[in-house]
Write a protein that holds these residues in place. Structure first.
Motif, short mmCIF file in Angstrom:
data_model
loop_
_atom_site.label_atom_id
_atom_site.label_comp_id
_atom_site.label_asym_id
_atom_site.label_seq_id
_atom_site.Cartn_x
_atom_site.Cartn_y
_atom_site.Cartn_z
N GLU A 242 8.70 54.36 50.64
CA GLU A 242 8.94 55.20 49.48
C GLU A 242 9.91 56.35 49.73
O GLU A 242 9.80 57.41 49.13
CB GLU A 242 7.61 55.76 48.94
CG GLU A 242 6.65 54.67 48.49
CD GLU A 242 5.54 55.21 47.62
OE1 GLU A 242 4.60 55.80 48.16
OE2 GLU A 242 5.63 55.04 46.39
N GLN A 245 11.61 56.95 46.41
CA GLN A 245 10.72 57.62 45.46
C GLN A 245 10.70 59.13 45.70
O GLN A 245 10.69 59.93 44.76
CB GLN A 245 9.30 57.07 45.58
CG GLN A 245 8.28 57.66 44.62
CD GLN A 245 8.42 57.11 43.22
OE1 GLN A 245 9.06 56.11 42.98
NE2 GLN A 245 7.81 57.80 42.26
N ASP A 247 12.94 60.87 47.78
CA ASP A 247 14.21 61.43 48.24
C ASP A 247 14.16 61.80 49.72
O ASP A 247 14.56 62.90 50.12
CB ASP A 247 14.60 62.64 47.40
CG ASP A 247 16.07 63.03 47.60
OD1 ASP A 247 16.86 62.17 48.01
OD2 ASP A 247 16.40 64.20 47.35
N GLU A 264 9.67 50.19 48.80
CA GLU A 264 9.28 50.97 47.63
C GLU A 264 8.12 50.25 46.93
O GLU A 264 8.02 49.02 46.97
CB GLU A 264 10.45 51.14 46.67
CG GLU A 264 11.63 51.91 47.24
CD GLU A 264 11.32 53.38 47.50
OE1 GLU A 264 10.40 53.91 46.84
OE2 GLU A 264 12.00 53.98 48.35
N GLU A 266 7.11 51.48 43.64
CA GLU A 266 7.26 51.76 42.22
C GLU A 266 8.69 51.38 41.79
O GLU A 266 9.64 51.55 42.55
CB GLU A 266 7.03 53.25 41.93
CG GLU A 266 5.67 53.77 42.37
CD GLU A 266 4.54 53.25 41.50
OE1 GLU A 266 4.84 52.78 40.38
OE2 GLU A 266 3.37 53.32 41.93
N ARG A 267 8.82 50.90 40.55
CA ARG A 267 10.15 50.54 40.05
C ARG A 267 11.09 51.74 40.05
O ARG A 267 12.29 51.61 40.32
CB ARG A 267 10.02 49.96 38.63
CG ARG A 267 9.32 48.62 38.55
CD ARG A 267 10.26 47.49 38.93
NE ARG A 267 9.56 46.19 38.93
CZ ARG A 267 10.15 45.03 39.23
NH1 ARG A 267 11.44 45.02 39.54
NH2 ARG A 267 9.46 43.91 39.22
N GLU A 268 10.55 52.90 39.75
CA GLU A 268 11.37 54.11 39.76
C GLU A 268 11.91 54.37 41.16
O GLU A 268 13.09 54.74 41.34
CB GLU A 268 10.55 55.30 39.29
CG GLU A 268 11.32 56.61 39.25
CD GLU A 268 10.45 57.77 38.84
OE1 GLU A 268 11.01 58.81 38.44
OE2 GLU A 268 9.20 57.67 38.92
N GLY A 269 11.06 54.19 42.16
CA GLY A 269 11.51 54.38 43.53
C GLY A 269 12.58 53.39 43.92
O GLY A 269 13.54 53.73 44.61
N SER A 271 14.72 51.96 41.90
CA SER A 271 15.96 52.34 41.21
C SER A 271 16.66 53.49 41.93
O SER A 271 17.89 53.48 42.10
CB SER A 271 15.65 52.75 39.76
OG SER A 271 15.14 51.65 39.03
N ARG A 272 15.89 54.47 42.35
CA ARG A 272 16.48 55.61 43.05
C ARG A 272 17.07 55.18 44.39
O ARG A 272 18.18 55.60 44.76
CB ARG A 272 15.43 56.68 43.27
CG ARG A 272 14.97 57.39 42.00
CD ARG A 272 13.89 58.41 42.32
NE ARG A 272 13.45 59.13 41.13
CZ ARG A 272 12.48 60.04 41.12
NH1 ARG A 272 11.85 60.34 42.25
NH2 ARG A 272 12.15 60.65 40.00
N CYS A 303 17.57 45.26 45.37
CA CYS A 303 18.61 45.89 44.58
C CYS A 303 19.48 44.83 43.90
O CYS A 303 19.70 43.75 44.44
CB CYS A 303 19.50 46.75 45.47
SG CYS A 303 18.61 48.13 46.26
#
Length: 303
Positions: A242, A245, A247, A264, A266-269, A271-272, A303
């Motif tokens: 993560e 997620q 940074d 990761e 989470e999908r948000e993680g 994407s980041r 990715c």
């Protein structure tokens, strides 16, 4: 969480269950100023080995060259159970009880700084003094994963634990793995103040020496704030949960020349991580129980 029933090994081989690793909440990163004060030189030493005894014999030497994973290699994280890797995967991490994947770069998962949940009784029976205890005498437990921390607060205890964990590392080499990931370098954060970064790094140094002697590369697992020091003591790459997620990918990327395997949850993680590091680091999204392909709830994306 779950897996097959534990099996008993020799007196110094803990019973083992494949345990899925859930992601840890965000750790408090130490500032550079704080790190400068707390990261003193770590203890130097060589892990004793043998067949998992109390450290009377020397670690084996190996003619195998230590080869780290390539930057940006296609990656899959399979510590919850092995399955055929997807096309494009060049490196895979699996539990030390699993067989390596044919034709790929294989990383062997070892829980090096904490006891597996099902193994606490075994450790209490065979090595009770190697389990960390609070000032009141209670076991210090990582509440997220129900894992008792190892007591690596003294050189003697680190040597004894390195002999046991070192036997697992030797088993990874014998099985055909090219590398090992030593989980929970950040255990000091959960030690109720009983351990320090110096303790964890001193123990890590012993594991690095043991892995290299067996011809294995070794990856630092988590602890972004310790990445520069981890590289200095000999870690060859990093495995980071993560970091997108939260940074935290940059310290690993800098310290390990982009040889970083990112998981990761989470999908948000994802994407980041992909937005910033998709062209340089090895990134995979997995379900929190890291289930094998075909199992209900299995998730894998890149990715």
């Amino acid at each position: 969480m779950g897996g097959r029933a534990p099996t008993r090994g020799t007196d110094d081989q803990e019973p083992r269950t494949v345990i899925a690793r859930a992601p840890r909440p965000l750790r408090s990163a130490l500032s550079a100023l704080t790190l400068a004060g707390v990261l003193a030189a770590t203890a130097v030493g060589c892990a004793s080995s043998g067949d998992g005894g109390d450290g009377d014999s020397a670690p084996p030497t190996s003619p195998r060259a230590v080869v780290p994973p390539e930057p940006h290699v296609g990656f899959d994280y399979q510590i919850g159970g092995p399955y055929p890797p997807a096309p494009g995967v060049g490196a895979v991490s699996r539990d030390r009880t699993a067989k390596p994947a044919d034709g790929l770069y294989n990383i062997c998962y070892v829980n090096a700084f904490q006891a597996q949940p099902d193994a606490t009784e075994w450790w209490q029976e065979h090595h009770p003094d190697l389990l960390l205890r609070s000032a009141s005498g209670d076991l210090v437990v990582d509440q997220d994963w129900d894992e008792v921390l190892f007591d690596i607060s003294t050189p003697a205890k680190r040597e004894r634990l390195a002999a046991i964990v070192g036997a697992w590392i030797d088993g990874c080499a014998t099985a055909g793995y090219q590398a090992v990931e030593a989980d929970n370098l950040d255990s000091y954060e959960r030690s109720q103040g009983r351990l320090t970064p110096e303790h964890d790094l001193a123990f890590a140094r012993l594991l690095v020496g043991r892995a290299h002697a067996a011809g294995l590369a070794i990856g630092q697992k988590n602890a972004a704030e310790l990445a520069p020091r981890g590289r200095d003591i000999g870690f060859d790459f990093a495995v980071a949960e993560e970091c997108g997620q939260y940074d935290e990918c940059a310290p690993y990327a800098t310290a390990f020349d982009n040889r970083v395997l990112v998981i990761e949850y989470e999908r948000e993680g994802l994407s980041r991580a992909c937005a910033r590091w998709g062209g340089t680091l090895s990134i995979v999204l997995r379900d929190t129980d890291v289930r094998p392909a075909g199992a209900d709830g299995h998730v894998r994306a890149t990715c």
